[in-house]
Scaffold this motif. Sequence first.
Motif, PDB file in Angstrom:
ATOM      1  N   GLY A   1       0.816  -1.204   0.000  1.00 40.05           N
ATOM      2  CA  GLY A   1       0.000   0.000   0.000  1.00 40.05           C
ATOM      3  C   GLY A   1       0.853   1.258   0.000  1.00 40.05           C
ATOM      4  N   ARG A   2       1.917   1.244   0.814  1.00 40.30           N
ATOM      5  CA  ARG A   2       2.823   2.388   0.850  1.00 40.30           C
ATOM      6  C   ARG A   2       3.570   2.548  -0.474  1.00 40.30           C
ATOM      7  NH1 ARG A   2       2.443   0.792   6.116  1.00 40.30           N
ATOM      8  NH2 ARG A   2       2.589   2.432   7.705  1.00 40.30           N
ATOM      9  N   SER A   3       4.068   1.447  -1.007  1.00 41.97           N
ATOM     10  CA  SER A   3       4.842   1.517  -2.255  1.00 41.97           C
ATOM     11  C   SER A   3       3.969   1.952  -3.428  1.00 41.97           C
ATOM     12  CB  SER A   3       5.484   0.159  -2.545  1.00 41.97           C
ATOM     13  OG  SER A   3       6.486  -0.149  -1.598  1.00 41.97           O
ATOM     14  N   LEU A   4       2.710   1.497  -3.463  1.00 42.52           N
ATOM     15  CA  LEU A   4       1.818   1.913  -4.539  1.00 42.52           C
ATOM     16  C   LEU A   4       1.503   3.404  -4.441  1.00 42.52           C
ATOM     17  CD1 LEU A   4      -0.633  -1.127  -4.798  1.00 42.52           C
ATOM     18  CD2 LEU A   4       1.162  -0.470  -6.393  1.00 42.52           C
ATOM     19  N   ARG A   5       1.452   3.927  -3.220  1.00 42.45           N
ATOM     20  CA  ARG A   5       1.302   5.379  -3.042  1.00 42.45           C
ATOM     21  C   ARG A   5       2.458   6.113  -3.701  1.00 42.45           C
ATOM     22  NH1 ARG A   5       2.851   8.086   1.698  1.00 42.45           N
ATOM     23  NH2 ARG A   5       4.635   6.671   1.511  1.00 42.45           N
ATOM     24  N   ASP A   6       3.663   5.565  -3.521  1.00 41.82           N
ATOM     25  CA  ASP A   6       4.850   6.179  -4.120  1.00 41.82           C
ATOM     26  C   ASP A   6       4.799   6.101  -5.645  1.00 41.82           C
ATOM     27  OD1 ASP A   6       5.698   6.526  -1.502  1.00 41.82           O
ATOM     28  OD2 ASP A   6       6.814   4.636  -1.493  1.00 41.82           O
ATOM     29  N   VAL A   7       4.272   4.984  -6.164  1.00 41.29           N
ATOM     30  CA  VAL A   7       4.145   4.833  -7.619  1.00 41.29           C
ATOM     31  C   VAL A   7       3.157   5.851  -8.176  1.00 41.29           C
ATOM     32  CG1 VAL A   7       3.364   3.283  -9.461  1.00 41.29           C
ATOM     33  CG2 VAL A   7       4.783   2.393  -7.599  1.00 41.29           C
ATOM     34  N   VAL A   8       2.014   6.007  -7.503  1.00 41.17           N
ATOM     35  CA  VAL A   8       1.013   6.980  -7.958  1.00 41.17           C
ATOM     36  C   VAL A   8       1.590   8.389  -7.949  1.00 41.17           C
ATOM     37  CG1 VAL A   8      -1.218   8.033  -7.420  1.00 41.17           C
ATOM     38  CG2 VAL A   8      -0.944   5.556  -7.251  1.00 41.17           C
TER      39      VAL A   8
ATOM     40  N   LEU B   1       8.310   1.215  -7.883  1.00 36.39           N
ATOM     41  CA  LEU B   1       7.887   0.179  -6.936  1.00 36.39           C
ATOM     42  C   LEU B   1       9.094  -0.557  -6.379  1.00 36.39           C
ATOM     43  CD1 LEU B   1       5.580  -1.371  -5.596  1.00 36.39           C
ATOM     44  CD2 LEU B   1       5.456  -2.821  -7.635  1.00 36.39           C
ATOM     45  N   MET B   2      10.064  -0.859  -7.242  1.00 34.96           N
ATOM     46  CA  MET B   2      11.255  -1.576  -6.794  1.00 34.96           C
ATOM     47  C   MET B   2      12.092  -0.735  -5.844  1.00 34.96           C
ATOM     48  SD  MET B   2      14.472  -3.049  -8.980  1.00 34.96           S
ATOM     49  CE  MET B   2      14.966  -1.402  -9.434  1.00 34.96           C
ATOM     50  N   THR B   3      12.404   0.504  -6.237  1.00 36.67           N
ATOM     51  CA  THR B   3      13.270   1.339  -5.405  1.00 36.67           C
ATOM     52  C   THR B   3      12.584   1.704  -4.087  1.00 36.67           C
ATOM     53  OG1 THR B   3      12.508   3.303  -6.643  1.00 36.67           O
ATOM     54  CG2 THR B   3      14.569   2.271  -7.343  1.00 36.67           C
ATOM     55  N   SER B   4      11.278   1.900  -4.128  1.00 37.30           N
ATOM     56  CA  SER B   4      10.537   2.190  -2.906  1.00 37.30           C
ATOM     57  C   SER B   4      10.583   1.006  -1.950  1.00 37.30           C
ATOM     58  CB  SER B   4       9.087   2.543  -3.250  1.00 37.30           C
ATOM     59  OG  SER B   4       8.300   2.662  -2.090  1.00 37.30           O
ATOM     60  N   ALA B   5      10.360  -0.200  -2.469  1.00 38.35           N
ATOM     61  CA  ALA B   5      10.398  -1.399  -1.630  1.00 38.35           C
ATOM     62  C   ALA B   5      11.782  -1.594  -1.021  1.00 38.35           C
ATOM     63  CB  ALA B   5       9.986  -2.619  -2.446  1.00 38.35           C
TER      64      ALA B   5
ATOM     65  N   THR C   1      11.781  -6.088  -9.479  1.00 38.51           N
ATOM     66  CA  THR C   1      10.708  -5.541  -8.645  1.00 38.51           C
ATOM     67  C   THR C   1      10.081  -6.635  -7.796  1.00 38.51           C
ATOM     68  OG1 THR C   1      10.222  -3.795 -10.252  1.00 38.51           O
ATOM     69  CG2 THR C   1       8.490  -4.353  -8.681  1.00 38.51           C
ATOM     70  N   THR C   2       9.840  -7.792  -8.388  1.00 39.07           N
ATOM     71  CA  THR C   2       9.275  -8.915  -7.636  1.00 39.07           C
ATOM     72  C   THR C   2      10.179  -9.320  -6.490  1.00 39.07           C
ATOM     73  OG1 THR C   2       8.159  -9.732  -9.629  1.00 39.07           O
ATOM     74  CG2 THR C   2       8.437 -11.286  -7.813  1.00 39.07           C
ATOM     75  N   LEU C   3      11.483  -9.429  -6.757  1.00 36.49           N
ATOM     76  CA  LEU C   3      12.447  -9.806  -5.720  1.00 36.49           C
ATOM     77  C   LEU C   3      12.494  -8.754  -4.606  1.00 36.49           C
ATOM     78  CD1 LEU C   3      15.393 -11.148  -7.929  1.00 36.49           C
ATOM     79  CD2 LEU C   3      13.742 -12.493  -6.613  1.00 36.49           C
ATOM     80  N   ALA C   4      12.475  -7.479  -5.005  1.00 34.41           N
ATOM     81  CA  ALA C   4      12.547  -6.405  -4.012  1.00 34.41           C
ATOM     82  C   ALA C   4      11.314  -6.395  -3.121  1.00 34.41           C
ATOM     83  CB  ALA C   4      12.703  -5.054  -4.722  1.00 34.41           C
ATOM     84  N   VAL C   5      10.132  -6.573  -3.707  1.00 30.50           N
ATOM     85  CA  VAL C   5       8.897  -6.559  -2.927  1.00 30.50           C
ATOM     86  C   VAL C   5       8.846  -7.754  -1.978  1.00 30.50           C
ATOM     87  CG1 VAL C   5       6.384  -6.808  -3.082  1.00 30.50           C
ATOM     88  CG2 VAL C   5       7.571  -5.221  -4.604  1.00 30.50           C
TER      89      VAL C   5
END
Length: 254
Positions: free
Chosen positions: A107-114, A151-155, A238-242
Amino acid sequence: MKFLRDTWLILQRQMLLLLRNPVWLFVGIFQPVMYLLLFAPLLRPALVPLGATTNAEMYRIFVPGLLVLLAIFGGLFQGFGLIAELRAGVIERSRVTPVSRLALLLGRSLRDVVSLLAQAVIITLLALAFGLRVYLGNLLLAFLLLGLIALMTSAVSYGVALKVRSEDALAPVMNTVAQPVLLLSGILLPLAFAPQWLKNVAQWNPFSWAVDGTRALFAGHLDDQRVWQSLLIMGVLTTLAVVWAAREFARSVR
């Protein structure tokens, strides 16, 4: 279904907090806009050997790199907000909720993506006024690639923040990562000008592939293999980071 609902609830709350203080949106685009207005015109003579003889061609090279720069740095420094939440006890109180631990991160990372995509739209619109031309379908695919990067860098930033739990430690770690990434990705100046040894080193930098793929999309080359290679590389990373960051979240709120 519960995971999706939890993620949506966390995203809603995080977006509400962001919209209550929208100054961060404008702060985030101030530096890229300055690059667009003050730095890009200086590049045109340097980019002539690459075929950039018009403003449209020059911005097709410069703007994609600028957007990738925004996605990288916009994500890498999100961990500071999480450290503040740790200090305030927000993460601690999450232990008593039934919300999915992965949803707390996502939820937090998707906020960053938006937030990143909103900034990218503003910068692209400004670049259109300066002569940039790009197909809508290619632009949407480029935004998808930018979303994966954010998403990757945020995670990663959230995961590292949970490890170090200190702004004094997080800042040098993120800067140490960001500097070589910036220099070895051809973000502001294409690596076509670099010596061969530097090009060889840059091949190991996934963000170099992302920049090349984004530039190919802006140039209208949807069939360029760099586009699909960059999407694949960013998708896997991104998958690995998340997954890694979600495990750190689960340990922190267990």
